[in-house]
Design an enzyme around this catalytic site. Structure first.
Site, mmCIF file in Angstrom:
data_model
loop_
_atom_site.group_PDB
_atom_site.id
_atom_site.type_symbol
_atom_site.label_atom_id
_atom_site.label_comp_id
_atom_site.label_asym_id
_atom_site.label_seq_id
_atom_site.Cartn_x
_atom_site.Cartn_y
_atom_site.Cartn_z
ATOM 1 N N LYS A 316 37.042 -3.162 2.308
ATOM 2 C CA LYS A 316 37.320 -4.001 3.385
ATOM 3 C C LYS A 316 37.611 -3.173 4.554
ATOM 4 O O LYS A 316 37.002 -3.390 5.878
ATOM 5 C CB LYS A 316 38.130 -4.990 3.079
ATOM 6 C CG LYS A 316 37.974 -5.951 2.036
ATOM 7 C CD LYS A 316 38.720 -7.248 2.076
ATOM 8 C CE LYS A 316 38.416 -8.222 1.019
ATOM 9 N NZ LYS A 316 39.184 -9.452 1.024
ATOM 10 N N ASP A 357 38.914 -13.965 5.669
ATOM 11 C CA ASP A 357 40.054 -13.902 4.938
ATOM 12 C C ASP A 357 41.438 -14.445 5.489
ATOM 13 O O ASP A 357 41.944 -15.412 4.927
ATOM 14 C CB ASP A 357 40.564 -12.794 4.380
ATOM 15 C CG ASP A 357 39.628 -12.227 3.163
ATOM 16 O OD1 ASP A 357 38.889 -12.930 2.436
ATOM 17 O OD2 ASP A 357 39.493 -10.997 2.835
#
Length: 547
Positions: A316, A357
């Site tokens: 990420k 997210d």
């Protein structure tokens, strides 16, 4: 004319007693959509007098077939003499109901003049419209062969050869791109496949470059080569028969990714809205250079039509760096947090990364608690982990005013993350309240919420049956435990929390919410959430390692 790419199942025959059962399995696979059957005759051919059984097997095949007998040197199991194999191939070609193709290894073809004369004569005997054709193949079960192009040229130049087949053990996803290019540049019908965990892309995307066929197994555990999907996964999960040259390619990038439900839900979403896309697992080793080289190759490939990816641990942070260094657009939240989970590539090749997210985490947490985000202000929250998921969780709750302490197995990583995120500010311009703590002292805090952002408890992870929370931590009805792991649905941590009377929140709702935001970013359309939920009903609990 567009080349139709056929799904084939490969079945091993060990003895004549296996034939009826093998035919039944082949018939079931054909009923599910397989168009060809490959009969692996390696072990059967070693049995004296088995030629008649092989001829009968091919004659009774429920679909056009490929017959092959590979020696151990060729990656098979045959340990007999060449003359027996040559007689078998000749008999099959001349049979009243021959296979559609006989598959012979290139090295065997080149070294055996007798074989070449025998098979060439048998094929010529069939006339101008032969019932059987020759497929020449070459395999390397360790790596891409250094003389790959020379092998391709040799098969292409062989007059008796109607189809060329190449397979090698992939060392990275980039091998698949060369496989697709080799098919596109073919001078004869071709099958080019990569084997192993990195090779699934070449098998599923065979139709994008016009391969003659691709191979699948009849079921889990019945693979005849490393990395074969099952026929059910190929045709069902990956919607193989709807893939064409223009199909947009998406995937989940991480290490590992075998546990991911992304391919299940996103392909179900594509099916629901009639979108021409396919979503694949894309394993990339943890280092940034691997990520940069592989994702850059996928983005730049001329005919892949790579349009986006979900990006999970440990990449990420790598995604933000990659997009920034490539001159792409980094979304505001992703930039502030230093982590993104969504890659989007438009039709002009422009790249962007965003973080879905954080909004999904906030919606899931507050929804389960029955509160609005502002009510998280001043709530003490312990976050376990210091990777990309932890960044998103901290960004979401700290932006709402929570007081966050980061705990990690290695304290320095927690210190770095806390220090970086203290530089961020919430919507009102106030700095995030984030600090780091020693994992050994987590029980000394008075936290109302614990959030697991590690891979502990994750199916396919390093500790699938463990809990990241020390037993010394006191849990009761005043505490909420949120596990971002979604596979399995019931983790050791959630069981630990409920046994102590604490409220528990699993990661599935968060996972579906962030996936829905990704789906919209890629397609411009909202997916009906019931399509996502229906696609995984029973899968997580039924399969300890859902893929």
């Amino acid at each position: 004319m567009v080349q139709v790419t056929y799904p084939a199942v490969s079945i091993t025959i060990r003895t004549a007693d296996d034939i009826d059962r093998a035919l039944s399995r082949a018939a079931r696979a054909v009923g599910r959509g397989a168009r060809l059957v490959e009969w692996r005759l390696d072990e059967l051919a070693e049995i004296p007098g088995s030629t008649n059984a092989a001829v009968e097997l091919v004659a009774r095949s429920p679909a056009p077939s490929i017959a092959t007998c590979r020696s151990r040197a060729e990656g098979g199991e045959y340990d007999g003499d060449d003359s027996t194999r040559e007689a078998l191939y000749e008999r099959l070609v001349l049979a009243d109901k021959p296979p559609r193709y006989i598959d012979i290894d290139l090295a065997y073809w080149k070294r055996s003049e007798t074989l070449r004369k025998t098979i060439t004569a048998a094929l010529a005997h069939c006339g101008d419209d032969p019932k059987a054709s020759l497929m020449l193949s070459t395999h390397d079960f360790e790596r891409r062969p250094a003389d790959l192009l020379q092998r391709v040229e040799a098969m292409s130049n062989e007059p008796a050869c109607s189809v060329i087949k190449i397979a090698w053990q992939a060392r990275s996803l980039r091998d698949n791109l060369e496989a697709l290019d080799l098919v596109a540049d073919r001078t004869k019908p071709a099958v080019v496949l990569c084997m192993g965990e990195f090779g699934l892309m070449s098998r599923v995307l065979a139709a994008k470059s016009g391969a003659l066929l691709t191979y699948a197994s009849v079921g889990a555990g019945a693979e005849t080569a490393p990395g074969q999907p099952t026929i059910d996964d190929l045709l069902g999960r990956y919607r193989f028969e709807k893939i064409g040259p223009a199909t947009a390619v998406y995937g989940v990038i991480g290490w590992p990714v075998a546990h991911s439900l992304g391919p299940v839900i996103h392909n179900a979403g594509f099916e629901k809205i009639g979108y021409d896309g396919v979503y694949l697992p894309m394993p990339i080793p943890p280092q940034f250079e691997h990520f940069k080289a592989t994702v850059g190759s996928l983005v730049d490939h001329g005919t892949l039509t790579f349009r986006g990816a979900s990006v999970t641990a440990p990449h990420k942070e790598n995604l933000v760096r990659f997009v920034a260094e490539s001159g792409g657009r980094v979304g505001d939240l992703a930039r502030r947090l230093g982590a993104a989970n969504t890659l989007v590539i438009d039709n002009a090749g422009r790249i962007e990364c965003t973080n879905t997210d954080a909004p999904a985490i906030l919606a899931s947490l507050c929804g389960a608690m029955g509160i609005a985000p502002p009510q998280l202000r001043d709530v003490p929250i312990a976050v376990l982990g210091a990777g990309g998921v932890a960044r998103a969780v901290i960004g979401a709750v700290a932006d709402a005013g929570a007081n966050v302490v980061v705990f990690n197995r290695t304290r320095p990583r927690a210190d770095v993350l806390a220090g970086e995120l203290r530089e961020c500010r919430d919507a009102a311009g106030r700095p995030f309240r984030v600090s780091a703590g020693d994992l050994d002292s987590i029980a000394d805090g008075t936290f109302r919420i614990f959030v697991n952002c590690t891979s502990v408890g994750m199916a396919g992870g390093p500790a699938p049956h463990a809990s990241p929370l020390p037993e010394a931590v006191t849990l009761d009805e005043s505490v909420i435990v949120f596990d971002t792991v979604y596979a399995p649905a019931r983790t050791r941590l959630l069981d630990q929390a409920e046994a102590a009377g604490a409220r528990s929140i699993g990661g599935l709702d968060m996972f579906l919410r962030q996936a829905a935001l990704q789906f919209r970013a890629w397609t411009g359309r909202d997916v009906p959430m019931e399509a996502f939920r229906e696609s995984i009903t029973g899968r997580i609990d039924a399969d300890p390692d859902p893929t």
